[in-house]
Design a protein around this motif. Sequence first.
Motif, PDB file in Angstrom:
ATOM      1  N   GLY A   1     -10.965   4.150  -6.479  1.00  0.00           N
ATOM      2  CA  GLY A   1     -11.312   5.539  -6.190  1.00  0.00           C
ATOM      3  C   GLY A   1     -11.383   6.383  -7.448  1.00  0.00           C
ATOM      4  O   GLY A   1     -11.354   5.878  -8.574  1.00  0.00           O
TER       5      GLY A   1
ATOM      6  N   LYS B   1      -3.463   7.003  -2.828  1.00  0.00           N
ATOM      7  CA  LYS B   1      -3.313   5.713  -2.151  1.00  0.00           C
ATOM      8  C   LYS B   1      -3.375   4.617  -3.217  1.00  0.00           C
ATOM      9  O   LYS B   1      -4.399   4.422  -3.864  1.00  0.00           O
TER      10      LYS B   1
ATOM     11  N   ASP C   1      -9.732   5.754  -2.684  1.00  0.00           N
ATOM     12  CA  ASP C   1      -9.942   7.016  -1.981  1.00  0.00           C
ATOM     13  C   ASP C   1      -9.554   6.839  -0.520  1.00  0.00           C
ATOM     14  O   ASP C   1      -9.324   5.713  -0.045  1.00  0.00           O
ATOM     15  N   LYS C   2      -9.532   7.908   0.205  1.00  0.00           N
ATOM     16  CA  LYS C   2      -8.996   7.922   1.564  1.00  0.00           C
ATOM     17  C   LYS C   2      -9.609   6.857   2.468  1.00  0.00           C
ATOM     18  O   LYS C   2      -8.904   6.160   3.195  1.00  0.00           O
ATOM     19  N   ASN C   3     -10.913   6.699   2.431  1.00  0.00           N
ATOM     20  CA  ASN C   3     -11.582   5.790   3.365  1.00  0.00           C
ATOM     21  C   ASN C   3     -11.957   4.442   2.742  1.00  0.00           C
ATOM     22  O   ASN C   3     -12.635   3.641   3.379  1.00  0.00           O
ATOM     23  N   GLN C   4     -11.528   4.195   1.514  1.00  0.00           N
ATOM     24  CA  GLN C   4     -11.873   2.934   0.866  1.00  0.00           C
ATOM     25  C   GLN C   4     -10.932   1.805   1.303  1.00  0.00           C
ATOM     26  O   GLN C   4      -9.762   2.040   1.624  1.00  0.00           O
ATOM     27  N   GLN C   5     -11.459   0.569   1.291  1.00  0.00           N
ATOM     28  CA  GLN C   5     -10.674  -0.624   1.605  1.00  0.00           C
ATOM     29  C   GLN C   5     -10.866  -1.656   0.495  1.00  0.00           C
ATOM     30  O   GLN C   5     -11.935  -1.723  -0.121  1.00  0.00           O
TER      31      GLN C   5
ATOM     32  N   GLU D   1       0.873  -1.181   0.000  1.00  0.00           N
ATOM     33  CA  GLU D   1       0.000   0.000   0.000  1.00  0.00           C
ATOM     34  C   GLU D   1       0.906   1.225   0.000  1.00  0.00           C
ATOM     35  O   GLU D   1       1.708   1.415   0.913  1.00  0.00           O
TER      36      GLU D   1
ATOM     37  N   SER E   1       1.598   5.400  -0.587  1.00  0.00           N
ATOM     38  CA  SER E   1       1.060   6.761  -0.613  1.00  0.00           C
ATOM     39  C   SER E   1       1.993   7.603  -1.471  1.00  0.00           C
ATOM     40  O   SER E   1       3.176   7.763  -1.153  1.00  0.00           O
TER      41      SER E   1
END
Length: 402
Positions: free
Chosen positions: A105, A176, A67-71, A36, A38
């Motif tokens: 995202g 990300k 996106d920031k909050n995606q998993q 992962e 950044s």
Amino acid sequence: MHKKNFIVLFLLLITANTVFSQKDGYWDKTRATTEEISVSARDRIIIKTQDFPEGTTEVVYRITLLDKNQQMAGSLVSVLKAIPDPTGISQGSAGAVFILSKISGDDKCKYAVFSSAELAVKYKENGKTDDACLVQDTPVSKDAKRLSTEKSACMQSNSGNLWFGFESKNWIMNQKIILEVVPWVDNKLSRGWTIENRKAIIDQCKTSNLAQKMTNSDDFCVCILDKIQSKYTFKEFQKLLAVERAKAFKDFGNSCFGESSLSKSVYDDLRKQAAVLAKQAKQGEAIVKLTTIINDGKATSLDYNSIGSSYVLTKQYGKAIKFLKEGEKLDDTELLIKLNLAHAYLLNDNYASAKAIYKKYQSQNVTDSLSWTQKIKQDFAAFKKAGIVSNNFERVLKLMDK
């Protein structure tokens, strides 16, 4: 009922296909790369994969921007569990659609793949992809591809790793990125038996005494190679002492020679070669071929007759008598041996022994259509043509007329 049977049969076929496919290799999840990353806005970054295990012939990779909050919904490794081998994924991104991440995202990035650290470092410094083995120049939010040693320049360098270079296309925010790379390992190659290493064994086999007796030694040498590959990894075989490797070759060679039809075909080939050489008046070379058969304990009575005839034609009468007598022990009814033995005695100045044989079989045929007397006349003519003359030829012919 029929429907139920059909379903069971269908499932069995799927299971069988999966088992057979997996025998050739496996997805190495322990050497899979999952990173992962950044990436800062307008930045470039390099990610090196885990070391590929020996025998890696293909890799599948997946890139997903979140996106920031995606998993991630599921890993690439878990997706590949349902795909028994790489043939389930055709080359290129179009064939890899169903291994793409189900989510991604809004961000996008460009990326390139490099086959060495040096080339990847250059890319990070100047952003040029001229030296890349694969370039994705159109920004994407997700991508997946299969790379193979057969079709991809990325895999043909055998560097043991790949380097992925990413360039963020977001001018403000960090990106990300999830990079997943899973190698496919060929079972045979994982033991170190590359094409080059296998070829080295084949080449060495072809120099062996057994192989050189054969008109075509390919099957024989492949048999030896298979046995060596089954017992040893390439590194194990290389670590053997020279005398141990020689013994392995000899033992496997004897096994391959004995367990197939190779033995018979080899000696049949030697007989054919000897016959051709004899017709070409190359008696010395014919003797070499026949001696091999005799020394290997594979000679028939007719082999002894053939070598006896060649010794007569090269005026080596003592040797001719020796081998013809050995032939008699195998078949005391073979008149071709009897006749050549009479010739050898005659030319070796032992007329009495020759006369006894000539007279004994005078009324018989040496073959179904050739009489004893006719064969004598043919042989005497052949002797004269070969420069072998004797005053006793006429005596023998007169003897046959009585």
